[in-house]
Enzyme design. Structure first.
Site, short mmCIF file in Angstrom:
data_model
loop_
_atom_site.label_atom_id
_atom_site.label_comp_id
_atom_site.label_asym_id
_atom_site.label_seq_id
_atom_site.Cartn_x
_atom_site.Cartn_y
_atom_site.Cartn_z
N VAL A 6 0.87 -1.17 0.00
CA VAL A 6 0.00 0.00 0.00
C VAL A 6 0.90 1.22 0.00
O VAL A 6 2.05 1.17 0.45
CB VAL A 6 -0.97 0.03 1.20
CG1 VAL A 6 -2.02 -1.07 1.06
CG2 VAL A 6 -0.25 -0.08 2.52
N SER A 7 0.37 2.33 -0.52
CA SER A 7 1.18 3.53 -0.70
C SER A 7 1.35 4.36 0.56
O SER A 7 2.36 5.01 0.74
CB SER A 7 0.56 4.41 -1.78
OG SER A 7 0.46 3.70 -2.97
N SER A 8 0.35 4.38 1.42
CA SER A 8 0.44 5.25 2.59
C SER A 8 0.06 4.50 3.85
O SER A 8 -0.59 3.45 3.81
CB SER A 8 -0.47 6.48 2.41
OG SER A 8 -1.81 6.08 2.41
N GLN A 10 -3.64 3.42 4.48
CA GLN A 10 -4.25 2.31 3.75
C GLN A 10 -3.98 0.99 4.47
O GLN A 10 -3.04 0.87 5.23
CB GLN A 10 -3.70 2.27 2.32
CG GLN A 10 -4.08 3.49 1.50
CD GLN A 10 -3.43 3.44 0.13
OE1 GLN A 10 -2.28 3.08 -0.01
NE2 GLN A 10 -4.20 3.83 -0.88
#
Length: 186
Positions: free
Chosen positions: A10-12, A15
């Protein structure tokens, strides 16, 4: 038959990995991380997973965008997998290189990626040629002015003057002292 090795990202930090982890539950081993790096270099768990997989393993991700952030990045990852003779399965896109049709589909994607890289390279070269024509200088800026180079040559030719002392005085390496002398003596 080798192992099924999953990778989730996940990017952040806001998330959650839960959905990807559920979809990868049939994998023998899962690597996961929270990283938004533009290339594989900024994702240590992906690097660990790529280092871990070996001949006859299957590398599984839920979506291509979880694996790679660009076509160029994807091509590099796929090349590593191919060298290691590891198949790739992308669940949501239906890519499965363990099958003849999956390999065909993936090779078409790889060919498009190669075409895109060649276009980027061609455009970059065109831009570089135009910039040179406009007088743009590429590379590192010279450390020494013309006067300093003239002084360096004078010092170089001075009997008993140490090349190490010259390099320290001008803040450059000894090899640069010799190179500048060879290029500029007249």
């Amino acid at each position: 038959m080798g192992m099924r090795v999953g990778y989730a990202r996940v990017s952040s930090s806001g998330q959650k990995l839960d959905l990807q982890m559920d979809r990868l539950s049939d994998c023998d081993r899962i690597y996961h991380e929270k990283a938004s790096a533009a290339s594989a270099k900024g994702r240590p768990e992906l690097q660990k997973a790529l280092d871990f997989v070996r001949d006859e393993d299957v590398f599984v991700v839920t979506k291509l965008d979880r694996l790679a952030r660009s076509v160029v990045d994807l091509a590099g990852i796929v090349q590593k997998l191919e060298i290691k003779k590891v198949d790739l399965v992308v669940l949501d896109q239906g890519i499965d290189t363990t099958t003849m049709y999956g390999r065909l589909q993936f090779n078409i994607l790889a060919a498009i990626g190669e075409f895109e890289r060649e276009l980027i390279k061609e455009r970059s070269m065109e831009g570089r040629i135009k910039a040179i024509a406009r007088g743009v200088k590429f590379g590192a800026k010279p450390k020494l002015t013309k006067q300093e180079i003239a002084d360096l040559i004078r010092d170089f030719e001075e009997p008993g003057c140490s090349k190490t002392e010259i390099s320290e005085h001008y803040g450059i390496s000894r090899s640069s002292v010799y190179r500048l002398y060879a290029e500029n003596r007249s």
